[in-house]
Write a protein that holds these residues in place. Sequence first.
Motif, short mmCIF file in Angstrom:
data_model
loop_
_atom_site.label_atom_id
_atom_site.label_comp_id
_atom_site.label_asym_id
_atom_site.label_seq_id
_atom_site.Cartn_x
_atom_site.Cartn_y
_atom_site.Cartn_z
N THR A 19 58.63 65.46 31.02
CA THR A 19 57.48 65.62 29.89
C THR A 19 57.07 67.27 29.20
O THR A 19 57.61 67.22 28.21
CB THR A 19 57.02 65.35 29.68
N ALA A 20 56.75 68.01 30.14
CA ALA A 20 56.76 69.18 30.09
C ALA A 20 57.85 70.04 29.92
O ALA A 20 57.92 70.62 29.07
CB ALA A 20 56.10 69.84 31.10
N ARG A 132 60.02 59.77 25.06
CA ARG A 132 61.56 61.33 25.18
C ARG A 132 62.13 61.32 25.23
O ARG A 132 62.57 62.18 24.36
CB ARG A 132 61.06 61.15 26.82
N SER A 133 62.93 59.60 24.77
CA SER A 133 65.02 59.44 24.38
C SER A 133 64.15 59.55 22.84
O SER A 133 66.00 60.35 22.34
CB SER A 133 64.59 59.06 25.31
N VAL A 146 68.17 70.86 23.99
CA VAL A 146 67.68 69.69 24.98
C VAL A 146 67.71 69.51 26.35
O VAL A 146 69.26 70.09 26.75
CB VAL A 146 68.17 68.39 24.59
N PRO A 147 66.73 69.72 27.59
CA PRO A 147 66.66 70.19 28.70
C PRO A 147 67.10 68.72 29.81
O PRO A 147 67.63 67.32 28.46
CB PRO A 147 64.90 70.18 29.09
N GLY A 148 68.00 68.72 30.93
CA GLY A 148 68.42 68.00 31.33
C GLY A 148 67.18 67.33 32.32
O GLY A 148 66.49 68.13 32.81
N LEU A 149 67.29 65.35 32.02
CA LEU A 149 66.38 65.06 32.62
C LEU A 149 65.89 64.61 33.65
O LEU A 149 65.56 64.47 34.56
CB LEU A 149 64.94 63.97 31.57
N TYR A 150 67.90 63.71 33.63
CA TYR A 150 68.08 63.18 35.06
C TYR A 150 69.32 63.41 35.35
O TYR A 150 70.33 62.66 35.82
CB TYR A 150 68.42 61.65 34.80
#
Length: 166
Positions: A19-20, A132-133, A146-150
Amino acid sequence: MYHHIQDFLADWKLAAENTAKIFANITEETKAEKIAPNIRTLERLAWHITQTITEMGSRAGIFDHDALEDQPIPATFSEIAATHARYNALLADAVYSRWTDASLTDRVQMYTEEWTKGVVLSVLVSHEAHHRSQMTIIMRMLGLMVPGLYGPSAEEWAAYGMPAMA
């Protein structure tokens, strides 16, 4: 459903980090942009994620009261991010100190249903991931990174000099 507090705490920590990452890429200029009439803004989604921590937390008995109930959206996005980080950490501390692995099967009244405490924790994690999605789609439409999260995002693949997976 969680059966162990430590499993939840590990997932909650990852959720906070993800989330950050999302929040860090939202600008003051884009936070209130409406992409469509029935779509929430990024600041509204971010504040909803934040308020849900205390709202669900108080309903489930993690917190004694809902400290963010009826609070307006803060003036700056950095205030939203700081508030989220604060209450995310407070929730983790309260779960660790108030609940036990054995209590995760205890039932609590949530909205119009009864949930186990383990389900409450699962819903908290899933709820944040869900919104978040939504935020990543809005961010793409507004031209934000958009940062990569997974895994890597398209921008991160490009930075690696590789094509994004199609």
